[in-house]
Design a protein around this motif. Structure first.
Motif, short mmCIF file in Angstrom:
data_model
loop_
_atom_site.label_atom_id
_atom_site.label_comp_id
_atom_site.label_asym_id
_atom_site.label_seq_id
_atom_site.Cartn_x
_atom_site.Cartn_y
_atom_site.Cartn_z
N LEU A 99 -34.01 -53.17 -18.25
CA LEU A 99 -33.19 -52.89 -17.07
C LEU A 99 -31.74 -53.32 -17.31
O LEU A 99 -30.80 -52.58 -17.00
N ALA A 100 -31.55 -54.53 -17.84
CA ALA A 100 -30.20 -55.05 -18.04
C ALA A 100 -29.44 -54.23 -19.08
O ALA A 100 -28.25 -53.95 -18.92
N ALA A 101 -30.12 -53.85 -20.16
CA ALA A 101 -29.46 -53.07 -21.21
C ALA A 101 -29.01 -51.71 -20.69
O ALA A 101 -27.88 -51.28 -20.93
N GLY A 102 -29.88 -51.02 -19.97
CA GLY A 102 -29.52 -49.71 -19.45
C GLY A 102 -28.42 -49.78 -18.41
O GLY A 102 -27.49 -48.96 -18.41
N GLN A 103 -28.49 -50.78 -17.53
CA GLN A 103 -27.49 -50.89 -16.46
C GLN A 103 -26.12 -51.28 -16.99
O GLN A 103 -25.10 -50.80 -16.49
N ASN A 302 -27.38 -47.02 -12.17
CA ASN A 302 -27.13 -48.06 -11.18
C ASN A 302 -25.68 -48.51 -11.18
O ASN A 302 -24.99 -48.39 -12.20
N PRO A 303 -25.19 -49.08 -10.09
CA PRO A 303 -23.90 -49.79 -10.13
C PRO A 303 -24.00 -50.96 -11.10
O PRO A 303 -25.06 -51.57 -11.25
N VAL A 304 -22.90 -51.29 -11.75
CA VAL A 304 -22.93 -52.31 -12.79
C VAL A 304 -23.35 -53.67 -12.25
O VAL A 304 -24.02 -54.45 -12.93
N HIS A 305 -22.99 -53.99 -11.02
CA HIS A 305 -23.28 -55.31 -10.47
C HIS A 305 -24.61 -55.38 -9.73
O HIS A 305 -24.89 -56.36 -9.05
N ASN A 306 -25.44 -54.34 -9.85
CA ASN A 306 -26.75 -54.38 -9.21
C ASN A 306 -27.59 -55.53 -9.78
O ASN A 306 -27.55 -55.83 -10.97
N ASN A 307 -28.35 -56.19 -8.91
CA ASN A 307 -29.16 -57.33 -9.33
C ASN A 307 -30.43 -56.84 -10.01
O ASN A 307 -31.50 -56.72 -9.39
N CYS A 308 -30.34 -56.56 -11.31
CA CYS A 308 -31.48 -56.02 -12.04
C CYS A 308 -32.57 -57.07 -12.27
O CYS A 308 -33.73 -56.72 -12.50
N HIS A 309 -32.22 -58.35 -12.21
CA HIS A 309 -33.24 -59.39 -12.35
C HIS A 309 -34.19 -59.36 -11.16
O HIS A 309 -35.42 -59.43 -11.32
#
Length: 697
Positions: A99-103, A302-309
């Motif tokens: 998730l973090a890598a893609g976002q 996603n927006p870059v600052h989305n909380n992917c965690h």
């Protein structure tokens, strides 16, 4: 030395550094140091759309018919605890990593791993190939669901009774030797051959259903996530509505509690079996959709600052709770089915005993319960009597075991198209329940299928601008190609090829892909730097435990899973379950030699892009170094190669680094740019002009 002259950013970038993608070198950053969204890149309309898409992809048919089977076969509640343990220490960290890598990079799987190093681009191509494998056979299951859905609008249901043989006017022998639901599945739906070596002609009805399935996927995805996300509102939510309806109805059935008790009864001794750990890890792996590239593709919008965690934790929890909910539904229904069969068995045996009693014979082993009223005899009472006197009663009297019936028809297609259809035929208003069930399967399959196709299309469109400009043509062409190759599965032997692809085409390649993904982030890019970039993105730093999970626990767990899966294939020759028309029963057969070659080729072809990409990138870099060495010292080339396209007065607020002198600027491999300075390659003529300026000539 004089400052290099600024150059036009729109000129061609012919060469990029080893660990830096063109996206990161050319895309402007916002004031906070995080790259802005590309203006032409699609984005989710709302957070709920994104969550439904991720949940819809990860929650699929495996949650309904694979997890309950594994839970039942491997210790019930003990397997569930083991599954949760592996989900926490392996599944969630790897899911969060994707998730973090893609976002952060805002690219598909190819672009993400190429961003770390061009040598790793093959990881993304392997993901695309495996996604295509899965899409090929997954849409066949959707076609089967369409066929059963179409046959649900009649009363009585087509699989409630055995048909009559036209020639003899008797019940079809194959049906009377098995069951109406088995006959309908194997003969009417699949018209299956006796083995994979007998191909048979095409099944015209299934070919039409497969065409309809690919048409639905094509229409739903023709506008990218803008169209598929709208379909997700229904396809992701509807299965939960149906599961709750079936659970409420199932809890009212006789035998429901026996089914739940049988499923959740813990057998902790199974934790000592390596095979159980392998199956639990595999289920975690496939439940979250790791390695497909679909998770990366969805998060890239996603927006870059989305909380992917938070997204990783939420989607993982929803996935697990869905598996538990589906298991409850499956086992209350199977408990009802098993109890009905066992009670029918008791009634048939008591009828035989009554016939003996009417002959005037009297034996000391006669049952102590009322033989003339089977409904008053419980299964435990009958089994207690049978175990005491089974040596005396003769072969015509049999045991009636609830547990044995629970073991039949629990896994895969046998659960959905045989066991469940048999139960629904016993319900009042059976067509209504059948329509609900197959609509649920259809929506579960479609939501997963959308994610799988997104794992193919997004990386290709991001990496090849020509394909990106012709999204509609690419989508339709991919679906047409999928249908043409999918004709392999609409032969009379097609079900055997579906089993082959499901068992072998994805497992090893996907595990290899995830191993390389984890190694790339942990050891090539570095977990500390990755956490730094996530901190820039989320505005807070994830727990340091992720560093050790990624570097050691997850990597070792995936390597162990790969070794266990490989050894199982080597030491246990691959087999498949075939339907023998003569005996009207299932048999286990070994794959012929040509099928084994096909299995190996599928695995090799899906895994090949990883080493090929590494080799090609190494050769390219070696040629580049040779070219540079002819023109001048390598160090001087790197020092003079880049010139600023634009600059800013300050670094990102989390970088905490002192700005270097102009001549000391080096490109840094990052997921997120740490400042607004961008560089591009100087042409040879411009380098000469700058040298003249530096020397005053």
């Amino acid at each position: 030395m004089m400052e290099k002259a600024e150059l036009d950013c729109d000129e061609d970038r012919a060469w990029l550094g080893e660990g830096q993608s063109e996206t990161q070198l050319t895309t402007l950053s916002g004031s906070d140091g995080v790259q802005d969204n590309d203006e032409d890149r699609p984005a989710w309309d709302s957070k709920i759309q994104y969550v439904l898409a991720q949940v819809g992809f990860s929650v699929g048919l495996g949650n309904v018919w694979r997890f309950p089977y594994l839970c039942h076969q491997n210790g019930g509640g003990a397997f569930m605890l083991l599954y949760v343990f592996l989900l926490v220490i392996v599944g969630v960290p790897l899911f969060f990593m994707e998730l973090a890598a893609g976002q952060s990079i805002r690219q598909g799987s190819i672009g993400v791993w190429k961003h770390i190093s061009p040598k790793l681009a093959g990881i993304g191509y392997s993901s695309c190939i495996v996604c295509f494998y899965v899409a090929l056979y997954y849409n066949v299951i959707i076609a089967w669901s369409l066929f059963y859905l179409g046959n649900s609008f009649q009363y009585p249901l087509a699989w409630e009774q055995c048909p009559s043989d036209v020639g003899t006017n008797d019940t079809a022998k194959e049906c009377s030797s098995s069951s109406p639901t088995s006959y309908f599945w194997f003969r009417r739906a699949l018209n299956i051959t006796n083995s994979i070596e007998e191909s048979g002609e095409f099944n015209p009805i299934m070919t039409g259903c497969l065409l309809a399935a690919w048409a639905i996927v094509s229409l739903a995805m023709i506008k990218g996530i803008k169209s598929s996300a709208k379909v997700m509102y229904f396809s992701s939510v509807f299965p939960y509505v149906v599961l709750f309806i079936f659970l409420i109805r199932g809890l009212l059935l006789d035998g429901a509690m026996e089914g739940i008790t049988y499923m959740f009864y813990p057998r902790l001794e199974i934790w000592g079996h390596v095979q159980v750990w392998r199956q639990a890890a595999t289920q975690v792996f496939f439940a979250l959709g790791l390695g497909y590239g679909s998770v990366i593709a969805y998060s890239s919008y996603n927006p870059v600052h989305n909380n992917c965690h938070r997204d990783a934790l939420m989607v993982s929890c929803i996935n697990f709770m869905t598996s538990v909910l589906a298991s409850l539904v499956v086992f209350v229904v199977l408990g009802f089915r098993a109890k009905n069969i066992a009670l029918r068995c008791v009634a048939e045996n008591l009828a035989v005993l009554n016939l003996k009693a009417t002959d005037g014979s009297s034996q000391h082993w006669w049952p102590w319960f009322n033989m003339t009223d089977p409904t008053s005899v419980s299964i435990p009472d009958y089994r207690e009597w049978y175990h005491h006197f089974s040596p005396m009663v003769g072969p015509e009297i049999t045991d009636c075991s609830l547990e044995e019936e629970m073991n039949k028809g629990v896994e895969g297609t046998g659960l959905a198209f045989i066991a469940f259809t048999e139960v629904m035929a016993l319900f009042p208003a059976s067509p209504f329940w059948s329509v609900l069930f197959f609509l649920m399967l259809l929506n579960l399959g479609l939501s997963t299928m959308f994610g799988t196709m997104q794992g193919i299309l997004t990386p290709l469109m991001d990496n090849f601008s020509l394909l990106g400009r012709h999204r509609t043509i690419l989508t339709v062409s991919s679906c047409v190609l999928g249908f043409i190759i999918g004709l392999l599965f609409t032969q009379r032997s097609g079900n055997y090829f579906v089993a082959m692809f499901d068992d072998y085409s994805a497992t090893l390649p996907l595990v290899i892909v995830v191993i390389f993904e984890t190694f790339s982030v942990s050891w090539v890019y570095g977990t500390d730097r990755f956490l730094d970039d996530i901190e820039v993105m989320l505005k807070w730093r994830p727990p340091v435990v992720y560093k050790y999970l990624w570097k050691y626990v997850c990597l070792l767990a995936m390597v162990g899973l790969l070794v266990a899966s490989f050894l199982r294939m080597v030491f246990k020759r691959p087999t498949y379950t075939a339907w023998d028309q003569n005996t009207a029963s299932e048999t286990t057969l070994e794959y012929p030699a040509w099928a084994l070659v096909m299995i190996v080729m599928l695995i090799v072809f899906a895994s090949l892009p990883v080493p090929v990409g590494y080799i090609l990138s190494t050769i390219k870099n070696r040629r580049l170094r040779n070219t540079v060495s002819e023109e001048g010292p390598d160090q001087e080339m790197h020092r003079e190669m880049y010139s600023k396209c634009n600059s800013s007065d300050q670094l990102d607020y989390v970088s905490n680094q002192v700005r270097p002198d102009e001549d000391e600027v080096r490109p840094r491999t990052v997921f997120l740019p740490v400042s607004n300075e961008h560089y591009r390659l100087l042409s040879q003529q411009e380098e000469e002009e700058d040298d003249e300026q530096d020397t005053g000539v």
